[in-house]
Design an enzyme around this catalytic site. Structure first.
Site, PDB file in Angstrom:
ATOM      1  N   HIS A   1       5.960 -10.720  -5.213  1.00  0.00           N
ATOM      2  CA  HIS A   1       5.873  -9.481  -5.998  1.00  0.00           C
ATOM      3  C   HIS A   1       7.061  -9.370  -6.919  1.00  0.00           C
ATOM      4  CE1 HIS A   1       7.867  -8.613  -2.155  1.00  0.00           C
ATOM      5  NE2 HIS A   1       8.591  -7.703  -2.792  1.00  0.00           N
TER       6      HIS A   1
ATOM      7  N   HIS B   1       9.202  -6.512  -8.929  1.00  0.00           N
ATOM      8  CA  HIS B   1       9.456  -5.085  -9.135  1.00  0.00           C
ATOM      9  C   HIS B   1       9.673  -4.901 -10.637  1.00  0.00           C
ATOM     10  CE1 HIS B   1      10.644  -4.184  -4.830  1.00  0.00           C
ATOM     11  NE2 HIS B   1      10.826  -5.491  -4.845  1.00  0.00           N
TER      12      HIS B   1
ATOM     13  N   ASN C   1      12.657 -10.389  -5.136  1.00  0.00           N
ATOM     14  CA  ASN C   1      13.424 -10.844  -3.977  1.00  0.00           C
ATOM     15  C   ASN C   1      12.708 -12.031  -3.342  1.00  0.00           C
ATOM     16  OD1 ASN C   1      15.513  -8.867  -4.028  1.00  0.00           O
ATOM     17  ND2 ASN C   1      14.019  -7.369  -3.307  1.00  0.00           N
TER      18      ASN C   1
ATOM     19  N   ASP D   1       5.372   1.481  -6.457  1.00  0.00           N
ATOM     20  CA  ASP D   1       6.088   1.278  -5.200  1.00  0.00           C
ATOM     21  C   ASP D   1       6.074   2.586  -4.409  1.00  0.00           C
ATOM     22  OD1 ASP D   1       8.432  -0.983  -4.229  1.00  0.00           O
ATOM     23  OD2 ASP D   1       8.467   1.011  -3.291  1.00  0.00           O
TER      24      ASP D   1
HETATM   25  P1  AMP Z   1      10.921  -6.401  -1.192  1.00  0.00           P
HETATM   26  O1  AMP Z   1      12.076  -5.865  -0.410  1.00  0.00           O
HETATM   27  O2  AMP Z   1      11.336  -7.022  -2.490  1.00  0.00           O
HETATM   28  O3  AMP Z   1      10.044  -7.301  -0.352  1.00  0.00           O
HETATM   29  O4  AMP Z   1      10.072  -5.145  -1.633  1.00  0.00           O
HETATM   30  C1  AMP Z   1       8.990  -4.635  -0.939  1.00  0.00           C
HETATM   31  C2  AMP Z   1       8.632  -3.345  -1.617  1.00  0.00           C
HETATM   32  O5  AMP Z   1       7.353  -2.969  -1.204  1.00  0.00           O
HETATM   33  C3  AMP Z   1       9.577  -2.180  -1.283  1.00  0.00           C
HETATM   34  O6  AMP Z   1      10.149  -1.669  -2.486  1.00  0.00           O
HETATM   35  C4  AMP Z   1       8.643  -1.155  -0.624  1.00  0.00           C
HETATM   36  O7  AMP Z   1       8.966   0.176  -0.936  1.00  0.00           O
HETATM   37  C5  AMP Z   1       7.288  -1.563  -1.156  1.00  0.00           C
HETATM   38  N1  AMP Z   1       6.153  -1.208  -0.325  1.00  0.00           N
HETATM   39  C6  AMP Z   1       6.006  -1.423   1.006  1.00  0.00           C
HETATM   40  N2  AMP Z   1       4.802  -0.971   1.419  1.00  0.00           N
HETATM   41  C7  AMP Z   1       4.180  -0.489   0.316  1.00  0.00           C
HETATM   42  C8  AMP Z   1       2.917   0.123   0.081  1.00  0.00           C
HETATM   43  N3  AMP Z   1       2.035   0.299   1.076  1.00  0.00           N
HETATM   44  N4  AMP Z   1       2.612   0.512  -1.181  1.00  0.00           N
HETATM   45  C9  AMP Z   1       3.493   0.348  -2.188  1.00  0.00           C
HETATM   46  N5  AMP Z   1       4.700  -0.223  -2.029  1.00  0.00           N
HETATM   47  C10 AMP Z   1       5.044  -0.624  -0.791  1.00  0.00           C
END
Ligand code: AMP
Length: 120
Positions: A106, A108, A93, A33
């Protein structure tokens, strides 16, 4: 709601945006992340176009669903945070109330330290 092919994880899958890769196979991609919330914070995504878990279970093949789950357990072993090695938290989420930012399924994976409260 239809799948948005321009979401950031779709761009990562197409190689248009770089990621710090942890693991990849025919079915999944896993990467760190960009904004880690814990010592280890890794994301796992299916390669298919699925918005969230509901969409995945509705549309994906049994093989994709099995391989996605198997990949998660493979990755936690790679990261040395499996149950035997301290443990980890999985979080996905889904939708507005959960605050899903990226509309591509996705999970986490958090680990490497005590994670704390289940819901913040
Ligand atoms: P969510 O809020 O569950 O949709 O999580 C999206 C996650 O994607 C967040 O924790 C962000 O920090 C992560 N994220 C967004 N853009 C990128 C990226 N380019 N590379 C890695 N992680 C990312």
């Amino acid at each position: 709601m239809s799948y948005d092919k321009n979401n950031i994880f779709a761009k990562i899958l197409r190689g248009e945006i770089a990621c710090k890769k942890v693991y990849e196979n025919e079915f999944v991609l896993s990467f760190y992340d960009i904004n880690p919330q814990k010592k280890i914070h890794v994301l796992v995504i299916p390669k298919g176009e699925y918005i969230n878990l509901d969409d995945f279970v509705d549309k994906a093949s049994e093989k994709e669903i099995v391989e996605f789950n198997k990949a998660i357990t493979h990755i936690v072993k790679m990261l040395k945070i499996s149950n035997q090695e301290g443990g980890y938290r999985l979080l996905s989420n889904t939708g507005h109330n959960a605050g899903q930012e990226v509309p591509h399924l996705h999970y986490h994976i958090f680990g490497g330290e005590k994670i704390g409260k289940m819901v913040i």
